[in-house]
Write an enzyme that holds these catalytic residues in place. Structure first.
Site, PDB file in Angstrom:
ATOM      1  CG  ASP A  11      -1.434   1.187   1.770  1.00 24.78           C
ATOM      2  OD1 ASP A  11      -2.424   1.659   0.574  1.00 24.78           O
ATOM      3  OD2 ASP A  11      -1.201   2.181   2.462  1.00 24.78           O
ATOM      4  CG  ASP A  13      -1.223   7.616  -0.182  1.00 23.49           C
ATOM      5  OD1 ASP A  13      -0.367   8.408  -0.234  1.00 23.49           O
ATOM      6  OD2 ASP A  13      -2.549   6.977  -1.349  1.00 23.49           O
ATOM      7  CD  GLN A  55      -4.110   7.950  -4.137  1.00 28.93           C
ATOM      8  OE1 GLN A  55      -3.767   8.758  -4.880  1.00 28.93           O
ATOM      9  NE2 GLN A  55      -3.258   6.670  -4.147  1.00 28.93           N
ATOM     10  CB  SER A  56     -11.067   7.694  -3.299  1.00 24.96           C
ATOM     11  OG  SER A  56     -10.660   8.467  -2.620  1.00 24.96           O
ATOM     12  CB  CYS A  92      -8.410   1.813  -7.917  1.00 22.45           C
ATOM     13  SG  CYS A  92      -9.963   2.014  -7.285  1.00 22.45           S
ATOM     14  CB  CYS A 107     -14.582  -0.222  -9.521  1.00 22.48           C
ATOM     15  SG  CYS A 107     -13.015   0.010  -8.176  1.00 22.48           S
ATOM     16  CE  LYS A 111      -5.240  -0.816  -1.275  1.00 21.25           C
ATOM     17  NZ  LYS A 111      -4.026  -0.146  -0.705  1.00 21.25           N
TER      18      LYS A 111
END
Length: 190
Positions: A11, A13, A55-56, A92, A107, A111
């Site tokens: 991961d 961040d 990465q929303s 994502c 999607c 995660k």
């Protein structure tokens, strides 16, 4: 004979780098403490190192998807200075409650869904059963477990929900990537 690679999915961040929410400012990207020695050991033992990151901020309209290319390049540059090579960078950009319509979808890559790991496995020829997922929240653990990997939770205070479930149980819980690497490599010695 075509043999598959083993990998460590990491991961970004809060695990590889200090968590600065929705950050694409390259000056604010800082590697987490106690990660370089472990990453080097894993790489030296033949593990591919692959970033797996939600990465929303893209779907929320905080930054364009294109900004992530510079983030990937910055991470590559920072790690190469230490003799560490990233083998993949998967993210994502989706978030169902986002504000940028094309990214506001359900999607299979965000995660705790395992889609990014499954795609990386196909792209890079990875044996998921021989691989590990390292992250700082249980959604990372779940994604790794659902993909067929073993998983390690870096317990650094970032997990706040602690929603339990069978697929959310990590193989191990440690304080840093360096500790995670030692754990992984000690398993191989058994």
């Amino acid at each position: 004979m075509n043999t598959k690679q083993k990998a460590v999915f990491i991961d970004k961040d809060g695990t590889l780098i200090v968590d600065v929410p929705y950050n694409v400012d390259l000056k604010r990207i800082v590697l987490s403490d106690h990660c370089l020695t472990g990453l080097k050991k894993l790489q030296d033992q033949g593990y591919l190192l692959v970033i797996i990151s939600n990465q929303s901020g893209v779907a929320r309209g905080y930054f364009p998807e294109e900004a992530l290319s510079a983030v990937e390049q910055q991470l590559n540059t920072m790690l190469l200075k230490e003799g560490i090579r990233l083998d993949g960078f998967y993210y994502c950009p989706h978030y169902p409650e986002g504000s940028v319509e094309q990214y506001t979808i359900e999607c299979d890559c965000r995660k705790p869904e395992p889609g990014m790991l499954l795609k990386a496995a196909i792209d890079l020829g990875i044996d998921l059963a021989s691989s590990w997922m390292i992250g700082d929240i249980l959604n990372d653990v779940e994604a790794g477990n659902r993909a067929g990997c073993k998983s390690i939770l870096i317990d650094n205070g970032n997990e706040t929900e602690w929603l339990k479930g069978n697929v959310r149980i990590p193989t191990a819980q440690v304080k840093s990537i360096d500790e995670a690497a030692d754990y992984i490599l000690n398993q191989n010695d058994r």
